[in-house]
Write a protein that holds these residues in place. Structure first.
Motif, PDB file in Angstrom:
ATOM      1  N   VAL A  45       0.896  -1.336  -0.063  1.00 51.98           N
ATOM      2  CA  VAL A  45       0.007   0.060   0.114  1.00 51.98           C
ATOM      3  C   VAL A  45       0.892   1.361  -0.139  1.00 51.98           C
ATOM      4  CG1 VAL A  45      -1.828   1.161   1.190  1.00 51.98           C
ATOM      5  CG2 VAL A  45      -1.931  -1.201   1.420  1.00 51.98           C
ATOM      6  N   ASN A  46       0.586   2.348  -0.701  1.00 46.97           N
ATOM      7  CA  ASN A  46       1.098   3.522  -0.698  1.00 46.97           C
ATOM      8  C   ASN A  46       0.206   4.508  -0.008  1.00 46.97           C
ATOM      9  OD1 ASN A  46       2.660   5.897  -1.302  1.00 46.97           O
ATOM     10  ND2 ASN A  46       2.259   5.818  -3.439  1.00 46.97           N
TER      11      ASN A  46
ATOM     12  N   LEU B  98       5.774   3.075   1.571  1.00 51.47           N
ATOM     13  CA  LEU B  98       5.340   1.977   1.223  1.00 51.47           C
ATOM     14  C   LEU B  98       4.793   0.985   2.526  1.00 51.47           C
ATOM     15  CD1 LEU B  98       7.221   0.718  -1.936  1.00 51.47           C
ATOM     16  CD2 LEU B  98       5.059   1.743  -1.958  1.00 51.47           C
ATOM     17  N   VAL B  99       3.895   0.426   2.686  1.00 52.73           N
ATOM     18  CA  VAL B  99       3.283  -0.330   3.776  1.00 52.73           C
ATOM     19  C   VAL B  99       3.041  -1.895   3.082  1.00 52.73           C
ATOM     20  CG1 VAL B  99       1.746  -0.565   5.722  1.00 52.73           C
ATOM     21  CG2 VAL B  99       2.843   1.615   5.089  1.00 52.73           C
ATOM     22  N   GLN B 100       3.619  -2.868   3.575  1.00 53.39           N
ATOM     23  CA  GLN B 100       3.108  -4.095   3.330  1.00 53.39           C
ATOM     24  C   GLN B 100       2.321  -4.554   4.417  1.00 53.39           C
ATOM     25  OE1 GLN B 100       5.903  -6.732   1.628  1.00 53.39           O
ATOM     26  NE2 GLN B 100       5.202  -8.483   3.078  1.00 53.39           N
ATOM     27  N   VAL B 101       1.296  -5.161   4.206  1.00 55.93           N
ATOM     28  CA  VAL B 101       0.184  -5.585   5.254  1.00 55.93           C
ATOM     29  C   VAL B 101      -0.189  -7.007   4.794  1.00 55.93           C
ATOM     30  CG1 VAL B 101      -0.276  -3.196   6.261  1.00 55.93           C
ATOM     31  CG2 VAL B 101      -1.914  -4.577   4.346  1.00 55.93           C
TER      32      VAL B 101
ATOM     33  N   ALA C  44     -14.373  -9.708  12.687  1.00 59.83           N
ATOM     34  CA  ALA C  44     -13.160  -9.012  13.198  1.00 59.83           C
ATOM     35  C   ALA C  44     -12.240  -9.123  12.013  1.00 59.83           C
ATOM     36  CB  ALA C  44     -12.779  -9.686  14.440  1.00 59.83           C
ATOM     37  N   ILE C  45     -11.154  -8.037  12.152  1.00 55.57           N
ATOM     38  CA  ILE C  45     -10.145  -8.099  11.174  1.00 55.57           C
ATOM     39  C   ILE C  45      -8.590  -8.188  12.262  1.00 55.57           C
ATOM     40  CG2 ILE C  45      -8.979  -6.694   9.574  1.00 55.57           C
ATOM     41  CD1 ILE C  45     -11.624  -5.735   8.687  1.00 55.57           C
ATOM     42  N   TYR C  46      -7.998  -8.794  11.599  1.00 53.61           N
ATOM     43  CA  TYR C  46      -6.436  -8.893  12.385  1.00 53.61           C
ATOM     44  C   TYR C  46      -5.804  -8.616  11.290  1.00 53.61           C
ATOM     45  CZ  TYR C  46      -9.508 -11.554  15.404  1.00 53.61           C
ATOM     46  OH  TYR C  46     -10.342 -11.882  16.211  1.00 53.61           O
ATOM     47  N   PHE C  47      -4.645  -7.645  11.744  1.00 57.37           N
ATOM     48  CA  PHE C  47      -3.175  -7.261  11.049  1.00 57.37           C
ATOM     49  C   PHE C  47      -2.377  -8.327  11.308  1.00 57.37           C
ATOM     50  CE2 PHE C  47      -5.875  -3.745  10.031  1.00 57.37           C
ATOM     51  CZ  PHE C  47      -5.235  -3.154   8.946  1.00 57.37           C
ATOM     52  N   THR C  48      -2.110  -9.211  10.756  1.00 56.27           N
ATOM     53  CA  THR C  48      -1.033 -10.318  10.958  1.00 56.27           C
ATOM     54  C   THR C  48       0.472  -9.892  10.637  1.00 56.27           C
ATOM     55  OG1 THR C  48      -1.113 -11.671   9.246  1.00 56.27           O
ATOM     56  CG2 THR C  48      -2.637 -12.057  10.864  1.00 56.27           C
ATOM     57  N   ASP C  49       0.784  -8.953   9.784  1.00 58.86           N
ATOM     58  CA  ASP C  49       1.907  -8.547   9.371  1.00 58.86           C
ATOM     59  C   ASP C  49       1.688  -7.097   9.047  1.00 58.86           C
ATOM     60  OD1 ASP C  49       3.532 -10.641   9.536  1.00 58.86           O
ATOM     61  OD2 ASP C  49       2.625 -11.612   7.969  1.00 58.86           O
ATOM     62  N   ILE C  50       2.912  -6.280   9.209  1.00 58.78           N
ATOM     63  CA  ILE C  50       2.919  -4.872   8.825  1.00 58.78           C
ATOM     64  C   ILE C  50       4.191  -4.305   8.590  1.00 58.78           C
ATOM     65  CG2 ILE C  50       2.190  -3.778  11.141  1.00 58.78           C
ATOM     66  CD1 ILE C  50       0.880  -1.662   9.255  1.00 58.78           C
TER      67      ILE C  50
END
Length: 115
Positions: free
Chosen positions: A28-29, A38-41, A106-112
């Motif tokens: 994501v930008n 840049l963010v990778q999720v 629910a939403i979980y961000f597992t990697d960022i």
């Protein structure tokens, strides 16, 4: 005393968990005033029915684009927030708007990774 015995003898309700982990390594930008970031999720969706698990798999590309477009509207600071409550709330509302056979619970961000 009889009520306590009845309560203790009841079999605990078994909850069945359903997850969709197909949104991995999305780049994501986000909005920034200092240049390119840049963010990778990776995101995992908790779902309430088996039917919606199948529906999410079928609508993977639509949901991927929806999540990508929404995440690009947030500033980096919001994506760095460990709780991301507003981000999760908005994503859940938008994803649930696309689903017909159940919903995301629910939403979980597992990697960022922020770069």
């Amino acid at each position: 005393a009889e009520e306590e015995i009845e309560e203790l003898s009841r079999v605990p309700e078994v909850r069945e968990f359903r997850f969709y982990d197909g949104i991995k390594e999305m780049v994501v930008n986000p909005v920034t005033g200092r240049g390119l970031v840049l963010v990778q999720v990776s995101i995992v969706l908790a779902l309430d029915t088996d039917a919606v698990v199948e529906e999410v798999g079928v609508k993977h590309d639509i949901l991927w684009d929806l999540v990508l477009q929404r995440l690009e509207t947030y500033p980096v600071a919001m994506l760095r927030d460990p709780y991301k409550l507003e981000v999760k709330k908005t994503l859940m509302r938008e994803i649930n708007g696309e689903l017909r056979n159940g919903e995301v619970t629910a939403i979980y961000f597992t990697d960022i990774i922020v770069q």
